[in-house]
Each structure stands twice: as structure tokens, then as C-alpha cells.
Scaffold this motif. Sequence first.
Motif, PDB file in Angstrom:
ATOM      1  N   CYS A 213      91.928  23.977  61.127  1.00 32.52           N
ATOM      2  CA  CYS A 213      91.746  25.363  61.365  1.00 32.52           C
ATOM      3  C   CYS A 213      89.982  25.107  61.926  1.00 32.52           C
ATOM      4  O   CYS A 213      89.359  24.263  61.338  1.00 32.52           O
ATOM      5  CB  CYS A 213      91.893  26.607  60.404  1.00 32.52           C
ATOM      6  N   VAL A 214      89.592  26.096  62.767  1.00 27.44           N
ATOM      7  CA  VAL A 214      88.270  26.254  62.918  1.00 27.44           C
ATOM      8  C   VAL A 214      87.725  27.734  62.422  1.00 27.44           C
ATOM      9  O   VAL A 214      88.439  28.708  62.884  1.00 27.44           O
ATOM     10  CB  VAL A 214      88.059  26.306  64.704  1.00 27.44           C
ATOM     11  N   PHE A 215      86.858  27.655  61.646  1.00 27.42           N
ATOM     12  CA  PHE A 215      86.348  28.909  61.110  1.00 27.42           C
ATOM     13  C   PHE A 215      84.853  29.125  61.173  1.00 27.42           C
ATOM     14  O   PHE A 215      84.218  28.322  61.476  1.00 27.42           O
ATOM     15  CB  PHE A 215      86.272  28.845  59.716  1.00 27.42           C
ATOM     16  N   THR A 216      84.450  30.734  61.720  1.00 31.91           N
ATOM     17  CA  THR A 216      83.190  31.140  61.747  1.00 31.91           C
ATOM     18  C   THR A 216      83.161  32.300  60.855  1.00 31.91           C
ATOM     19  O   THR A 216      84.109  33.221  60.813  1.00 31.91           O
ATOM     20  CB  THR A 216      83.090  31.622  63.225  1.00 31.91           C
ATOM     21  N   VAL A 217      82.360  32.141  59.992  1.00 32.22           N
ATOM     22  CA  VAL A 217      82.503  33.111  58.679  1.00 32.22           C
ATOM     23  C   VAL A 217      81.047  33.385  58.269  1.00 32.22           C
ATOM     24  O   VAL A 217      80.249  32.357  58.027  1.00 32.22           O
ATOM     25  CB  VAL A 217      83.148  32.317  57.536  1.00 32.22           C
ATOM     26  N   ALA A 218      80.851  34.659  57.767  1.00 31.09           N
ATOM     27  CA  ALA A 218      79.507  35.062  57.246  1.00 31.09           C
ATOM     28  C   ALA A 218      80.075  35.879  55.949  1.00 31.09           C
ATOM     29  O   ALA A 218      80.892  36.861  55.759  1.00 31.09           O
ATOM     30  CB  ALA A 218      78.929  36.175  58.163  1.00 31.09           C
ATOM     31  N   CYS A 219      79.479  35.269  54.861  1.00 30.42           N
ATOM     32  CA  CYS A 219      79.867  35.876  53.511  1.00 30.42           C
ATOM     33  C   CYS A 219      78.849  35.553  52.418  1.00 30.42           C
ATOM     34  O   CYS A 219      77.749  34.723  52.569  1.00 30.42           O
ATOM     35  CB  CYS A 219      81.478  35.495  53.086  1.00 30.42           C
TER      36      CYS A 219
ATOM     37  N   LYS B 156      97.439  27.224  59.832  1.00 28.76           N
ATOM     38  CA  LYS B 156      97.353  25.922  60.544  1.00 28.76           C
ATOM     39  C   LYS B 156      97.091  25.926  61.902  1.00 28.76           C
ATOM     40  O   LYS B 156      97.380  26.892  62.745  1.00 28.76           O
ATOM     41  CB  LYS B 156      98.830  25.316  60.304  1.00 28.76           C
ATOM     42  N   ASN B 157      96.118  25.013  62.461  1.00 25.48           N
ATOM     43  CA  ASN B 157      95.625  25.134  63.831  1.00 25.48           C
ATOM     44  C   ASN B 157      95.316  26.553  64.389  1.00 25.48           C
ATOM     45  O   ASN B 157      95.613  26.895  65.467  1.00 25.48           O
ATOM     46  CB  ASN B 157      96.766  24.461  64.519  1.00 25.48           C
ATOM     47  N   CYS B 158      94.541  27.328  63.623  1.00 25.73           N
ATOM     48  CA  CYS B 158      93.895  28.581  63.952  1.00 25.73           C
ATOM     49  C   CYS B 158      92.573  28.769  64.372  1.00 25.73           C
ATOM     50  O   CYS B 158      91.896  27.772  63.676  1.00 25.73           O
ATOM     51  CB  CYS B 158      94.214  29.641  62.952  1.00 25.73           C
ATOM     52  N   LYS B 159      92.124  29.504  64.908  1.00 28.49           N
ATOM     53  CA  LYS B 159      90.357  29.843  64.953  1.00 28.49           C
ATOM     54  C   LYS B 159      90.452  31.139  64.563  1.00 28.49           C
ATOM     55  O   LYS B 159      90.877  32.259  64.907  1.00 28.49           O
ATOM     56  CB  LYS B 159      90.326  29.759  66.610  1.00 28.49           C
TER      57      LYS B 159
ATOM     58  N   LYS C 243     102.600  33.693  64.892  1.00 28.26           N
ATOM     59  CA  LYS C 243     102.444  32.416  65.506  1.00 28.26           C
ATOM     60  C   LYS C 243     102.186  32.788  66.962  1.00 28.26           C
ATOM     61  O   LYS C 243     102.779  33.437  67.759  1.00 28.26           O
ATOM     62  CB  LYS C 243     103.966  31.715  65.510  1.00 28.26           C
ATOM     63  N   GLY C 244     100.918  32.063  67.544  1.00 28.41           N
ATOM     64  CA  GLY C 244     100.605  32.015  68.819  1.00 28.41           C
ATOM     65  C   GLY C 244     100.141  33.090  69.361  1.00 28.41           C
ATOM     66  O   GLY C 244     100.276  33.833  70.537  1.00 28.41           O
ATOM     67  N   GLU C 245      99.286  34.008  68.353  1.00 29.25           N
ATOM     68  CA  GLU C 245      98.728  35.393  68.805  1.00 29.25           C
ATOM     69  C   GLU C 245      97.570  35.418  68.628  1.00 29.25           C
ATOM     70  O   GLU C 245      96.857  34.687  67.819  1.00 29.25           O
ATOM     71  CB  GLU C 245      99.662  36.564  67.962  1.00 29.25           C
TER      72      GLU C 245
ATOM     73  N   GLY D   2      99.605  32.655  56.383  1.00 30.62           N
ATOM     74  CA  GLY D   2     100.862  32.104  57.030  1.00 30.62           C
ATOM     75  C   GLY D   2     100.804  32.105  58.841  1.00 30.62           C
ATOM     76  O   GLY D   2     101.878  32.464  59.109  1.00 30.62           O
ATOM     77  N   LEU D   3      99.613  31.880  59.258  1.00 31.51           N
ATOM     78  CA  LEU D   3      99.406  31.950  60.586  1.00 31.51           C
ATOM     79  C   LEU D   3      99.375  30.557  61.054  1.00 31.51           C
ATOM     80  O   LEU D   3      98.988  29.557  60.461  1.00 31.51           O
ATOM     81  CB  LEU D   3      98.237  32.524  60.838  1.00 31.51           C
ATOM     82  N   GLU D   4     100.076  30.311  62.277  1.00 29.63           N
ATOM     83  CA  GLU D   4      99.913  29.107  63.080  1.00 29.63           C
ATOM     84  C   GLU D   4      99.730  29.291  64.681  1.00 29.63           C
ATOM     85  O   GLU D   4     100.175  30.312  65.057  1.00 29.63           O
ATOM     86  CB  GLU D   4     101.484  28.489  62.855  1.00 29.63           C
ATOM     87  N   ASP D   5      98.839  28.604  64.990  1.00 24.16           N
ATOM     88  CA  ASP D   5      98.224  28.523  66.375  1.00 24.16           C
ATOM     89  C   ASP D   5      97.770  30.060  66.912  1.00 24.16           C
ATOM     90  O   ASP D   5      97.841  30.494  67.980  1.00 24.16           O
ATOM     91  CB  ASP D   5      99.369  28.153  67.199  1.00 24.16           C
ATOM     92  N   CYS D   6      96.787  30.671  65.897  1.00 26.54           N
ATOM     93  CA  CYS D   6      96.528  31.980  66.207  1.00 26.54           C
ATOM     94  C   CYS D   6      94.961  31.904  66.464  1.00 26.54           C
ATOM     95  O   CYS D   6      94.428  30.986  66.013  1.00 26.54           O
ATOM     96  CB  CYS D   6      96.883  32.846  65.180  1.00 26.54           C
ATOM     97  N   GLU D   7      94.524  32.992  67.079  1.00 29.67           N
ATOM     98  CA  GLU D   7      93.084  33.470  67.130  1.00 29.67           C
ATOM     99  C   GLU D   7      92.881  34.582  66.460  1.00 29.67           C
ATOM    100  O   GLU D   7      93.731  35.631  66.676  1.00 29.67           O
ATOM    101  CB  GLU D   7      92.609  33.458  68.687  1.00 29.67           C
TER     102      GLU D   7
END
Length: 295
Positions: free
Chosen positions: A78-84, A57-60, A16-18, A36-41
Motif C-alpha cells: 500500500c501507499v499511505f499519506t498520513v498526518a497523525c 492490499k494494493n491501496c492508496k 475492491k477497485g473503488e 478489507g480493501l483491495e485496489d482502492c483509493e
Amino acid sequence: MGEKPNPKDFMFMNNKGETLIKKPGQINGLDFVIDGLEDCEVYLLDHSAQVFIDYCKNCKIFVGPVDGAVFARNCDDCVFTVACRQFRTRETNRCKVNLYVASDPIIESSSEMKFGPFNGAYPGLDEHFKAANLNPADNHYSAIYNFTPQEGRTDFEIMAKNEFKSWNVPIDGNENYINPVPLPESGIGITQLKPTLNKQESASDMKSFDIHTSQAEAEAAMTQDEDMNDDFLAPTATRTGPSMSDQSFDDFLNDDAPVASTVPNGASTDDFDLDDPFGEAPKKQQAPQQQQQEE
């Protein structure tokens, strides 16, 4: 013989928050789990085999080239930047996705999703595309297939041109940013306006007939196509087993947790597997003995 990788080095869980980072060479073509991440980059600045993103939740989240699939499940805001190679969501809401994907992306039971072209850049990204066997010129980010459309509801949209912003990530002071994926305006790869397919806008809506076809024959053909579309929809499943945070890495990848499903046309879900969440694997055949007993 090299040392066996430690599964704990290939997951970010319950933070959380990391700010969480994997640099080039730290994943090196293996699987990775984000759970299970929250407020993380999160920065996965390497190539990998497949990536699971769950209950965030609320992660980049920045995911470098993936040779296989990226699954985003039960994620919100969440905000995702993904290449796959494949991108799939389930029960994921209000997320923005800047995407490179080599096949048509799939959403299921997801809402208020926004998709745009890949915007990520970091030193050596072009080499990671090669390592993941991805062709950056062929991007299907806008050809979204919605498994669970509902009338009167918009589950996804393509972001406007003025919403596009690059996400440049330096590595150890190196700012030689590379993004090998061309934007749609360059005329390379799939066009931004490629039609999307879902149950309500399927290929059957554009069906053509010979001039000698009767109205009754045409209506029968359309009905048959609609039935086929219904059968193609995958079951909607809700996980009832332990959370992924309670599992080991190996248990997660071989998950047999029970699921409760609502299935179109009464199809069986005995073989439903979270590793095949959209029901694309061939169904198992019953043993001859068992078939005789049922008869």
C-alpha cells in the motif's frame, strides 16, 4: 441534542477497485475504520480522532490530520499519506508511507517499509491540523522505533530525496492546495538523519562510564540494560477471533477477541488488548484474595 452519528458512515469496508472519499465536515473529529480493501483509493479529507487501517492490499490511502493514533495492521503493498499524533504498524509489509507524526513512529513484525516526509495537500488542510491540535513544524517521520528487529534483515528505510512527490487533492474544483508541513531541508522540525532506536541499536550501545569504573562493573551495567530492553519489547500477537469485517463498529472499538502470543521472558498476556497492541497500558493488579490463594 444532535442526531447520533451512524457508525456505517465512519467506515470503508470490503471494497475492491473503488475510489472512496470523505470530504471536510463528514468525519468531524470522530473515529474512522478502513478494513478489507483491495485496489482502492481512499481519501479522508477531514480531521479525525483515530483511524484503524486493517487488511488492505494494493491501496492508496490519504488520511488527513488525526488527533490520536493511526494503526495500520495486516496491510501489504500500500501507499499511505498520513498526518497523525501516533503512527503504528503491525504485520504490514512493502508499504510506502509519507508521514507527518508528532511522536516517534512504531513498527512491529513489519518488513520492507519505506518512510518519507508528509507530501499531502488539499484546500483547508492547515485548518484541519489546527482542529487536530497538531504542530506541523514538528515531524518525527524518520525516528522509527522497530519493536521486532532481526539480524540481517532491513525492515524499513528512509526514502531518497528524489522519491518525494506531492499528492495534491482538489475538493469540488478548488485547487488551492495547502501543505503546512515543512520539508526537512527547511531546517524546521526533526532532522532526517535522527538516529532510530531498536533492540539492536539501543541507548545502551552508547553508554558511558566514569574513568574509575571497573570492566566487571561496566559489563554488569550493560547486561542489565539489555535485559531491560528485552522486557520493553511488546508481545507479538496473532488475531484468532472473527475478522473485523464481521463486527459492528462498537464491537470493534471494544474488541476482546482472543490472541495467541509469543512473549519475551515469559511475561503474561492475559491483559493483551488490540486497542493497546504494543502493551503500553499499565498491567492490572491481582486482587489480594487471588494472590493469597496462589500462595
